[in-house]
Design a protein around this motif. Sequence first.
Motif: not given
Length: 143
Positions: A62, A75, A73, A96-98, A71, A94
């Motif tokens: 995403n 897996s 996100k 998640s990175r901003q 951002e 998983d």
Amino acid sequence: MDPFQHMNDWKNNLDHFFGGNFWDDFEHMIKPPIPAINMYELDSELIIYVNLPGIKDRKQVNVFVDHNVLELKGSLFPVEQSGKLIKQEIMQGDFSRQIDLPFAVREDRVTAHLKQGLMTIHLYRLVNDRKKKRVIDIEEFED
């Protein structure tokens, strides 16, 4: 087994000793940001290449944009395991990175393409930022 567990233990001990989150500014050296990116700036555009090994379906990741933050996100597929793990460098699971962008971007004009584990995201500079000066009406009070 987390390959970074010993580093995390060391980090936590130093945080405790120095107080606060001593290592936050050094986090990228302890554990590399996932997924890896390359970002290029043109006149009024950004092109971001995102390394997503093993991702073939766009539904596995995403992409969100909020003003000047991108951002990601998703897996990453786990590598098939057999035998005793000796060393682990391929990130999986998983993520998640901003990512802070160098300027605000238009949220209505973002494109993302995925091909063979490489995502290309095209963003456009927000020219008419809604943060214009607002005239404030001044009321007069009579004594």
